[in-house]
Each structure stands twice: as structure tokens, then as C-alpha cells.
Design a protein around this motif. Structure first.
Motif, mmCIF file in Angstrom:
data_model
loop_
_atom_site.group_PDB
_atom_site.id
_atom_site.type_symbol
_atom_site.label_atom_id
_atom_site.label_comp_id
_atom_site.label_asym_id
_atom_site.label_seq_id
_atom_site.Cartn_x
_atom_site.Cartn_y
_atom_site.Cartn_z
ATOM 1 N N ARG A 106 -18.848 49.899 33.856
ATOM 2 C CA ARG A 106 -17.944 48.892 33.261
ATOM 3 C C ARG A 106 -16.822 49.619 32.504
ATOM 4 O O ARG A 106 -16.871 49.739 31.274
ATOM 5 C CB ARG A 106 -18.706 47.984 32.292
ATOM 6 N N ILE A 207 -15.544 43.769 34.230
ATOM 7 C CA ILE A 207 -16.427 43.661 35.394
ATOM 8 C C ILE A 207 -17.315 44.897 35.506
ATOM 9 O O ILE A 207 -16.964 45.972 35.010
ATOM 10 C CB ILE A 207 -15.624 43.490 36.705
ATOM 11 N N ILE A 209 -18.490 47.446 38.176
ATOM 12 C CA ILE A 209 -18.115 47.841 39.531
ATOM 13 C C ILE A 209 -19.404 48.048 40.323
ATOM 14 O O ILE A 209 -20.155 48.993 40.068
ATOM 15 C CB ILE A 209 -17.191 49.072 39.500
ATOM 16 N N THR A 210 -19.667 47.116 41.206
ATOM 17 C CA THR A 210 -20.964 47.062 41.882
ATOM 18 C C THR A 210 -20.831 47.125 43.409
ATOM 19 O O THR A 210 -21.552 47.877 44.064
ATOM 20 C CB THR A 210 -21.703 45.754 41.485
ATOM 21 N N ASP A 214 -15.265 45.025 44.218
ATOM 22 C CA ASP A 214 -14.943 45.292 42.808
ATOM 23 C C ASP A 214 -13.942 46.430 42.665
ATOM 24 O O ASP A 214 -13.274 46.542 41.639
ATOM 25 C CB ASP A 214 -16.217 45.639 42.018
#
Ligand code: CTP
Ligand SMILES: C[C@](O)(CO)[C@H](O)COP(=O)(O)O
Length: 228
Positions: A106, A207, A209-210, A214
Motif C-alpha cells: 500500500r 489501494i 496493489i494485489t 491495480d
């Protein structure tokens, strides 16, 4: 009053689909990991940083920290995120009264949000960042049919950082380990102790980042922040 942060970076990034930990992927030309660590390293209210990494990343992380002259203690992670946080807490100086736990994935939390969180945890002892959900959320059973629709007004999507009195989080992790319970965030462990956890309004830009989607969203957030 001393405040530390445990940044967990020991995942493998399976949902990103690559062959290497997603945290090495570039964001505005630099590894995601570098953005996150730099932010905390340059924050005036953070006294110690523990970065939790996996064995395969260890040497490259040390090289990155050295190249950037970042004052960070490195610890090794575990199989689950909860194990990595616990290892990070063990590496944090006992002089820390408060600890923030943050996902390296994040990178968009802001310095102002970190400052606000530190102020709030000094009042509440356990504080998390979260945003109200925008969608209607359904509970779906194994059969594929809807079982329940919780009232949206009470649903929040939880982020990191999450901040705690250090002794409280240590107690929560020890209790969870002893009971063999696994939480998907640190607040859950504190909730299991019966301790109240306050919520600080986060931001939709923070967010995690997955997945590959993303990454382009992250680039857009970077561009927006640079005023492009
Ligand atoms: N055993 C683990 C698992 C996760 N993490 C960290 O926890 C954060 C949030 O996890 P997530 O986004 O799920 O990362 P990954 O576990 O790497 O992703 P995936 O679940 O897709 O494999 C990440 O910064 C990740 O590096 C960790 O330190 N140790
Ligand atoms: C802690 C967290 O980022 C809050 O949203 C999240 O629960 C981490 O979960 P993951 O399974 O490691 O993605």
C-alpha cells in the motif's frame, strides 16, 4: 513517546501472477517497496522501521536499503501475514510505546494520514484506517446463492496502516498464536481480546496493489499526485 512501524513485505504476490514478489514491480519507474519504505523513513513521527521480508528477497532488500541509506531493521517473514507481523514485532525496540502495521503493498498512504493515525492511537490504543464500501455486499453460500445482504451503512473496507499500543498488539498476537487463530488483519486479533478498535476514515487511493489491474490504477494515482 516512541512510535515504530512494522512494514510487511514477505508475501509472494500470487494474485499478481508473476514469478517474483510483486513488490519489486515498478511504480513510476521504481519498486513499489521503495516507495512505501521511503515514505515512512522520511516521516518525522516514526522512530523505528522494521521491514519484514522473505528469504529470497533478503539480499536484494539489503542492497536497496544500503543504496538509499534507509535506516531500517530487517526481519524475516513467515508463511502467513500474521506470522510476518509477529516476527516484525519481535524485532521492534521494546522502547516503542505505539506501533503501526502497514502493508508494503500500500504505497499510497499519505504522511498526513500517518500523523492523524498516530494522534488517534494515542487516544484509543487501537485504530484502523478504512473507507465506507461503495457496493452492496452480499454473503454468498457455498451453493452460490445469496444468504444475506448486510446493511451497507455499517460496512467499511479496511486498509493499513493499523496502529496499536505496542503491548496490546503483542498480547493479541501471543493469544492468537496460542489459540491457533489466524486473522486477515491485525485488528481482528485485538478484537478477539475484546478490546475496542476505532476507525479513522482512510482514502480510496490507499489501494493494496494485489492484481495486475491495480498497477495501472497505481500509475494513474502517481500521475495525479505529480499534477500530470
Ligand atoms: N506471509 C506473508 C504474506 C503477506 N505479507 C505481506 O502482507 C501484505 C498484504 O498481503 P497481500 O497483498 O495479500 O500480498 P501477498 O501475500 O504477497 O499477495 P498474494 O496473496 O496475492 O500472494 C503485503 O505487503 C505482503 O508482502 C507478508 O509480509 N507475509
Ligand atoms: C490487512 C489488509 O490489508 C486489510 O485490508 C488485508 O486484510 C490484507 O489481506 P491479504 O489477504 O494479505 O491481501
Amino acid at each position: 513517546m516512541s512510535t515504530g512501524v512494522v512494514i510487511v513485505a514477505a508475501g509472494s504476490g500470487k494474485r499478481m501472477g508473476g514469478h517474483r514478489n510483486k513488490l519489486w514491480l515498478p511504480l513510476a519507474g521504481e519498486p513499489i517497496l521503495a516507495h512505501t519504505v521511503r515514505l515512512f523513513a522520511s516521516h518525522q513521527d516514526i522512530d523505528q522501521i522494521v521491514l519484514v521480508v522473505s528469504e529470497p528477497d533478503y539480499a536484494d532488500v539489503l542492497a536497496l536499503l544500503k543504496a538509499e541509506n534507509l535506516p531500517v531493521t530487517v526481519a524475516l517473514g513467515g508463511n502467513e501475514r500474521q506470522d510476518s507481523v509477529r516476527n516484525g514485532l519481535a524485532a521492534l525496540a521494546t522502547s516503542c510505546t505505539y506501533v503501526l502495521v502497514h502493508d508494503a503493498a500500500r504505497p499510497f498512504v499519505t504522511k498526513q494520514q500517518i500523523s492523524d493515525m498516530i494522534r488517534q492511537v494515542q487516544r484509543d490504543q487501537a485504530t484502523i484506517m478504512a473507507v465506507p464500501v461503495k457496493d452492496t455486499i452480499k454473503v454468498v453460500g457455498a451453493s452460490g446463492f445469496v444468504e444475506d445482504t448486510p446493511a451497507r451503512e455499517s460496512l467499511w473496507a479496511v486498509q493499513t496502516p493499523q496502529a496499536f499500543r505496542m503491548s496490546l498488539l503483542q498480547e493479541a498476537h501471543e493469544a492468537a498464536k496460542k489459540a491457533g487463530k489466524l486473522g486477515t488483519d491485525d485488528a481482528m486479533l485485538v478484537e478477539w481480546l475484546g478490546h475496542p478498535v476505532s476507525v479513522m476514515q482512510g482514502s480510496y487511493e490507499n489501494i493494496k496493489i494485489t492484481t495486475p489491474d491495480d498497477l495501472w490504477l497505481g500509475e494513474e494515482i502517481m500521475r495525479k499526485r505529480r499534477g500530470e
